[in-house]
Design an enzyme around this catalytic site. Structure first.
Site, PDB file in Angstrom:
ATOM      1  N   ARG A   1      11.735  17.675 -17.933  1.00  0.00           N
ATOM      2  CA  ARG A   1      12.539  16.487 -18.211  1.00  0.00           C
ATOM      3  C   ARG A   1      13.744  16.843 -19.064  1.00  0.00           C
ATOM      4  NH1 ARG A   1       8.794  11.247 -18.512  1.00  0.00           N
ATOM      5  NH2 ARG A   1       7.051  12.068 -17.341  1.00  0.00           N
TER       6      ARG A   1
ATOM      7  N   LYS B   1      13.988  -0.143 -14.235  1.00  0.00           N
ATOM      8  CA  LYS B   1      13.418  -1.203 -15.086  1.00  0.00           C
ATOM      9  C   LYS B   1      14.520  -1.826 -15.952  1.00  0.00           C
ATOM     10  CE  LYS B   1       8.992  -0.636 -13.978  1.00  0.00           C
ATOM     11  NZ  LYS B   1       8.011  -1.626 -13.559  1.00  0.00           N
TER      12      LYS B   1
ATOM     13  N   SER C   1      15.155   8.327 -16.946  1.00  0.00           N
ATOM     14  CA  SER C   1      14.943   8.773 -15.568  1.00  0.00           C
ATOM     15  C   SER C   1      15.385   7.654 -14.637  1.00  0.00           C
ATOM     16  CB  SER C   1      13.455   9.074 -15.318  1.00  0.00           C
ATOM     17  OG  SER C   1      12.736   7.852 -15.180  1.00  0.00           O
TER      18      SER C   1
ATOM     19  N   LEU D   1      -2.001  11.562 -21.279  1.00  0.00           N
ATOM     20  CA  LEU D   1      -3.340  11.663 -21.871  1.00  0.00           C
ATOM     21  C   LEU D   1      -4.417  11.879 -20.811  1.00  0.00           C
ATOM     22  CD1 LEU D   1      -5.166  11.628 -24.280  1.00  0.00           C
ATOM     23  CD2 LEU D   1      -5.049   9.136 -24.293  1.00  0.00           C
ATOM     24  N   ASN D   2      -4.372  11.085 -19.748  1.00  0.00           N
ATOM     25  CA  ASN D   2      -5.345  11.277 -18.666  1.00  0.00           C
ATOM     26  C   ASN D   2      -5.250  12.688 -18.075  1.00  0.00           C
ATOM     27  OD1 ASN D   2      -6.380   8.749 -19.016  1.00  0.00           O
ATOM     28  ND2 ASN D   2      -5.763   7.942 -17.015  1.00  0.00           N
TER      29      ASN D   2
ATOM     30  N   TYR E   1      13.539   6.199 -12.475  1.00  0.00           N
ATOM     31  CA  TYR E   1      12.510   5.156 -12.555  1.00  0.00           C
ATOM     32  C   TYR E   1      12.756   4.232 -13.732  1.00  0.00           C
ATOM     33  CZ  TYR E   1       8.322   3.130 -14.583  1.00  0.00           C
ATOM     34  OH  TYR E   1       7.462   2.274 -15.188  1.00  0.00           O
ATOM     35  N   HIS E   2      12.940   4.805 -14.906  1.00  0.00           N
ATOM     36  CA  HIS E   2      13.146   3.953 -16.074  1.00  0.00           C
ATOM     37  C   HIS E   2      14.419   3.125 -15.921  1.00  0.00           C
ATOM     38  CE1 HIS E   2      10.424   7.061 -17.925  1.00  0.00           C
ATOM     39  NE2 HIS E   2       9.847   5.953 -18.315  1.00  0.00           N
TER      40      HIS E   2
ATOM     41  N   THR F   1       8.712  -1.249 -18.973  1.00  0.00           N
ATOM     42  CA  THR F   1       8.265  -0.019 -19.623  1.00  0.00           C
ATOM     43  C   THR F   1       8.942   0.160 -20.965  1.00  0.00           C
ATOM     44  OG1 THR F   1       8.503   2.394 -19.542  1.00  0.00           O
ATOM     45  CG2 THR F   1       9.960   1.134 -18.148  1.00  0.00           C
TER      46      THR F   1
ATOM     47  N   VAL G   1       1.497  21.418 -22.272  1.00  0.00           N
ATOM     48  CA  VAL G   1       2.413  20.686 -23.148  1.00  0.00           C
ATOM     49  C   VAL G   1       3.839  21.111 -22.809  1.00  0.00           C
ATOM     50  CG1 VAL G   1       3.186  20.466 -25.543  1.00  0.00           C
ATOM     51  CG2 VAL G   1       0.730  20.424 -24.987  1.00  0.00           C
TER      52      VAL G   1
ATOM     53  N   LEU H   1       0.814  -1.223   0.000  1.00  0.00           N
ATOM     54  CA  LEU H   1       0.000   0.000   0.000  1.00  0.00           C
ATOM     55  C   LEU H   1       0.847   1.272   0.000  1.00  0.00           C
ATOM     56  CD1 LEU H   1      -2.862  -1.175   2.413  1.00  0.00           C
ATOM     57  CD2 LEU H   1      -2.603  -1.550  -0.051  1.00  0.00           C
TER      58      LEU H   1
ATOM     59  N   GLN I   1       5.684  -1.969 -21.333  1.00  0.00           N
ATOM     60  CA  GLN I   1       4.389  -1.333 -21.510  1.00  0.00           C
ATOM     61  C   GLN I   1       4.508   0.139 -21.874  1.00  0.00           C
ATOM     62  OE1 GLN I   1       0.373  -2.153 -19.223  1.00  0.00           O
ATOM     63  NE2 GLN I   1       1.672  -0.895 -17.948  1.00  0.00           N
TER      64      GLN I   1
HETATM   65  N1  LIG Z   1       0.626   3.259 -15.420  1.00  0.00           N
HETATM   66  C1  LIG Z   1       1.331   3.278 -16.532  1.00  0.00           C
HETATM   67  O1  LIG Z   1       1.080   4.085 -17.440  1.00  0.00           O
HETATM   68  C2  LIG Z   1       2.447   2.302 -16.728  1.00  0.00           C
HETATM   69  C3  LIG Z   1       3.157   2.329 -17.934  1.00  0.00           C
HETATM   70  C4  LIG Z   1       4.210   1.429 -18.116  1.00  0.00           C
HETATM   71  C5  LIG Z   1       4.534   0.542 -17.133  1.00  0.00           C
HETATM   72  N2  LIG Z   1       3.844   0.529 -15.947  1.00  0.00           N
HETATM   73  C6  LIG Z   1       4.252  -0.430 -14.920  1.00  0.00           C
HETATM   74  O2  LIG Z   1       3.163  -1.192 -14.508  1.00  0.00           O
HETATM   75  C7  LIG Z   1       3.242  -1.446 -13.108  1.00  0.00           C
HETATM   76  C8  LIG Z   1       1.959  -0.985 -12.444  1.00  0.00           C
HETATM   77  O3  LIG Z   1       1.784   0.398 -12.713  1.00  0.00           O
HETATM   78  P1  LIG Z   1       0.615   1.197 -12.004  1.00  0.00           P
HETATM   79  O4  LIG Z   1       0.333   2.391 -12.820  1.00  0.00           O
HETATM   80  O5  LIG Z   1      -0.456   0.267 -11.660  1.00  0.00           O
HETATM   81  O6  LIG Z   1       1.387   1.696 -10.671  1.00  0.00           O
HETATM   82  P2  LIG Z   1       0.759   1.943  -9.203  1.00  0.00           P
HETATM   83  O7  LIG Z   1       1.746   2.779  -8.475  1.00  0.00           O
HETATM   84  O8  LIG Z   1      -0.640   2.414  -9.295  1.00  0.00           O
HETATM   85  O9  LIG Z   1       0.747   0.459  -8.584  1.00  0.00           O
HETATM   86  C9  LIG Z   1       1.891  -0.143  -8.073  1.00  0.00           C
HETATM   87  C10 LIG Z   1       1.477  -0.899  -6.823  1.00  0.00           C
HETATM   88  O10 LIG Z   1       2.630  -1.566  -6.284  1.00  0.00           O
HETATM   89  C11 LIG Z   1       2.656  -1.356  -4.894  1.00  0.00           C
HETATM   90  N3  LIG Z   1       4.063  -1.450  -4.440  1.00  0.00           N
HETATM   91  C12 LIG Z   1       5.097  -0.636  -4.744  1.00  0.00           C
HETATM   92  N4  LIG Z   1       6.206  -1.030  -4.118  1.00  0.00           N
HETATM   93  C13 LIG Z   1       5.885  -2.139  -3.414  1.00  0.00           C
HETATM   94  C14 LIG Z   1       6.611  -2.997  -2.541  1.00  0.00           C
HETATM   95  N5  LIG Z   1       7.922  -2.783  -2.266  1.00  0.00           N
HETATM   96  N6  LIG Z   1       5.964  -4.036  -1.974  1.00  0.00           N
HETATM   97  C15 LIG Z   1       4.646  -4.263  -2.233  1.00  0.00           C
HETATM   98  N7  LIG Z   1       3.915  -3.475  -3.036  1.00  0.00           N
HETATM   99  C16 LIG Z   1       4.529  -2.415  -3.623  1.00  0.00           C
HETATM  100  C17 LIG Z   1       2.014   0.013  -4.663  1.00  0.00           C
HETATM  101  O11 LIG Z   1       1.492   0.138  -3.354  1.00  0.00           O
HETATM  102  C18 LIG Z   1       0.947   0.030  -5.741  1.00  0.00           C
HETATM  103  O12 LIG Z   1      -0.272  -0.453  -5.248  1.00  0.00           O
HETATM  104  C19 LIG Z   1       4.442  -0.713 -12.583  1.00  0.00           C
HETATM  105  O13 LIG Z   1       5.515  -1.602 -12.408  1.00  0.00           O
HETATM  106  C20 LIG Z   1       4.737   0.280 -13.681  1.00  0.00           C
HETATM  107  O14 LIG Z   1       6.110   0.565 -13.747  1.00  0.00           O
HETATM  108  C21 LIG Z   1       2.803   1.388 -15.732  1.00  0.00           C
END
Ligand SMILES: NC(=O)c1ccc[n+]([C@@H]2O[C@H](COP(=O)([O-])OP(=O)(O)OC[C@H]3O[C@@H](n4cnc5c(N)ncnc54)[C@H](O)[C@@H]3O)[C@@H](O)[C@H]2O)c1
Ligand SMILES: NC(=O)c1ccc[n+]([C@@H]2O[C@H](COP(=O)([O-])OP(=O)(O)OC[C@H]3O[C@@H](n4cnc5c(N)ncnc54)[C@H](O)[C@@H]3O)[C@@H](O)[C@H]2O)c1
Lengths: 406, 406
Positions: B330, B193, B187, B247-248, B189-190, B145, B262, B33, B216
């Site tokens: 960025r 991955k 970044s 987009l959102n 974050y990236h 990603t 933008v 969470l 993704q």
């Molecule tokens: N949302 C996007 O546009 C998008 C795009 C490309 C890739 N992704 C990848 O998809 C995955 C899900 O994305 P999302 O948008 O649902 O993200 P999100 O942040 O909404 O969900 C991630 C979930 O993982 C949980 N979490 C994080 N660290 C944790 C840990 N150490 N232990 C247990 N739980 C943990 C968080 O509490 C959260 O509920 C991610 O790995 C993200 O990198 C998302």
């Protein structure tokens, strides 16, 4: 220059600190002394009697009038302490040795895998992060490993970090690019060095950090010009199955009349460098810093390559030791070739020390002198790469002989 | 199948859990969470009123008679808890969403950089480590990603994970090999991955883990078939400058009469996928597991690519919003092309939902319905990639207008 030596209490870090201090640089060792703690964990000790870091630096001062400062900091855990230290001392250069560096130790158990990943990634990332945060424009020299290349056998010499490739475009043309050599690590330890590479690439690009990464071969030998100056300046000498590296292990094995343990056919080709050349390379790399905005500068810090069985034979011939082939605890190709580009250090003036140059005898002498300190039970390599291998590996040639008798 | 959904409380994880539960799989959500905590840290909340995970799963049971189990575990910190959980429950498959996933959040400060690296690397490595330790042969599906490719513009379409290259050997021949696509993350974050990728490669090779990595694109939309079934099953909708995706964000900006922000010229081309397709892709990937010993299977989980400014114009046309160009926080190329291979999912049966298909209107409705919950001050993107950029970036178009008036 003011130089911070991270991991300066270690096998390569200590002689590097002495070498650079000797040249007049202001040296600050940062180390959490974890390597000494791991000795305790494993129940082993350096073949050579190694004083505390405080005592060693006191002796250095007594002998030379020069001070080496020591700071107890855990790079992986004490981010704020590290950041504040860097902000206060503003070193011109940083040499980063401070990682868990034994492949077998990194494969010992799930706990050791986690420790190695967390320690190494956090140490390196904390450092980069702190440098950017305080705006420190120091030249960072990191010790990587030849193992990041994974001894790939595509039939091309291993270049210094970057591989020229041709990529076909959508119009059918071929574009030539240099890419970071595709990583193919053979252990968790080696993998952490591949992770480091990506961290360096990112911070060089995003924040213009000036970084040199030295892909080092297996270091052999023990003395350098400075460690010879006083008995208490002596370098550590690891001979155990986890931290001892192959050539030094053969030498100590023969000194105590233990079989020279060759894993598998001994057909693995490895890259080597003498400790004296290692410290010299670091000196050369420090003097050849990249500019801000440059990509990471990568050197292969290697002077020669040998097949493991050839080394065993060489040592056996010198010392009359007996060679025993044991199952390989590592998951790797039984045989591999290895040709390594290493022109950059030669161009900068390195005159490589080779195995032929009599320094093997010096190591044999050290090994004999301290042979009484060896715990034979710690000689075998017992950390297996997978649970399956663990079941097949009987790593103790002495037990084997006993079994044959009984 | 018994499926563990790590990060199942998140934006993609929650609808995935519902979708797979709906298909009759036994679903176990593991989540710490942390994402809810980050909302608290940032002082933002999902646009949609999102119930606790316990309440959501209760409603799902009430509506469908199906149970989704929830387990509060921190993958990064509770290695032993995770290991014991896996040993006890032995899932057939694991879907791993559980990482800090916002690039801007990962660049906010040194603390956020460290958090992202430590959380993501440890979460992924703990999982792999535990699977090997207990000998669990589950199919691991990870969410990566498109950002690992770094939107490279060599003029070739971005392949699904592996790049065919020609390497010149010492004899002058060219050897053709497929390598993991050279990482070029934009970044922290990236970058995590990209680190994950190397972890997967190693564990697939050394321990024969069966791993699928889904690269993704940016997910848009909010509803899936299952989240529509009950008001309290609603998915989260991030609109803030850190977690809201482009987009959102445009859609919510227009719903509240805020300028469509933008960055730079908006010439960046990005890859997109609708949330409904995202969950469908995960279903398809689960059904197409690699065999033990295979290399990591990589899919590009993307349905279309668009330039940011074209998206802004599309939304402006639909809603009458006003476009404002702001400095880009960025560090990236101002303009880039992006052509992405994505044949594998099409072959497996995916019928892509596109922007043209009316679902934009659905998002606009959601945005309008909950517009009263928006905190305008959290809309600007304020996390800059470097300290220099931070100084030049004035990210608040509303302040700008006020300044112009005063
Ligand atoms: N949302 C996007 O546009 C998008 C795009 C490309 C890739 N992704 C990848 O998809 C995955 C899900 O994305 P999302 O948008 O649902 O993200 P999100 O942040 O909404 O969900 C991630 C979930 O993982 C949980 N979490 C994080 N660290 C944790 C840990 N150490 N232990 C247990 N739980 C943990 C968080 O509490 C959260 O509920 C991610 O790995 C993200 O990198 C998302
Ligand atoms: N010895 C070799 O043959 C060899 C070969 C190739 C590369 N390298 C690399 O060179 C470097 C030095 O190797 P070495 O043989 O001197 O290793 P070593 O283990 O003897 O020295 C490493 C030192 O770093 C310290 N350290 C580890 N983690 C730390 C942390 N989190 N904070 C502070 N200090 C920490 C240890 O206490 C130790 O003193 C390593 O990075 C290693 O990977 C060594």
């Amino acid at each position: 220059m003011k130089i911070a030596i991270l991991g300066g209490d270690g096998f390569v870090g200590w002689p590097t600190s002495l070498h650079l201090s000797d040249q007049g640089h202001e040296i600050h060792i940062i180390d959490n002394l974890s390597r000494r703690w791991i000795d305790t964990e494993l129940g082993v000790q350096s073949l050579t009697p190694m004083d505390s870091i405080q005592e060693r630096t006191r002796i250095w001062h007594q002998e030379t009038g020069k001070r080496i400062h020591f700071h107890l900091i855990d790079l992986a855990k004490d981010y704020d302490v590290l950041k504040n230290w860097l902000a206060e001392h503003k070193p011109d250069a940083i040499v980063h040795f401070a990682e868990q560096r034994a492949a077998p130790y990194s494969m010992k158990s799930d706990r050791h895998k986690n420790y190695t990943v967390n320690n190494n990634v956090s140490a390196t990332h904390n450092l980069l992060n702190a440098m950017v945060e305080i705006g420190l424009d120091a030249h960072l020299v990191h010790l990587g490993t030849m193992g990041v290349y994974g001894y790939s056998t595509v039939g091309a010499a291993i270049p210094e970090g970057y591989l020229p490739v041709g990529i076909e475009t959508m119009t059918g043309d071929t574009v030539n690019q240099e890419i970071l050599y595709p990583a193919n690590p053979g252990s968790i330890y080696h993998m952490t060095k591949c992770l480091d590479q990506l961290l360096f690439q990112f911070y060089a690009k995003n924040d213009q950090l000036r970084i040199t990464d030295l892909h080092q071969g297996i270091v052999w030998g023990t003395h350098t010009e400075q460690t010879r100056r006083h008995e208490q300046l002596i370098n550590r000498f690891d001979y155990d199955g986890d931290y001892g590296t192959v050539l030094n292990r053969f030498l100590i094995q023969s000194a105590i009349g233990y079989p020279l343990t060759v894993h598998g056919t001994g057909g693995q080709t490895r890259a080597f460098i003498h400790i004296q050349d290692s410290v010299r390379c670091i000196e050369l790399a420090l003097a050849d810093a990249p500019a801000a905005g440059d990509r990471v500068k990568i050197f292969n810090q290697v002077t020669e390559t040998h097949r493991v069985r050839d080394l065993a034979e060489l040592v056996a011939k010198l010392t009359g030791g007996e060679i025993v082939n044991l199952p390989n605890p590592r998951k790797e190709a039984a045989e591999n070739d290895l040709i390594v580009d290493r022109e950059q250090f030669i161009k900068l003036g390195l005159k490589p020390i080779t195995l032929a140059e009599g320094l093997l005898e010096e190591v044999i002498e050290v090994a004999k002198k301290y042979a009484y300190r060896v715990d034979r039970s710690r000689v075998p390599a017992s950390s297996a790469w997978t649970k399956e291998i663990a079941q097949t590996v009987d790593t103790d040639p002495e037990k084997k002989r006993l079994k044959a008798v009984s």
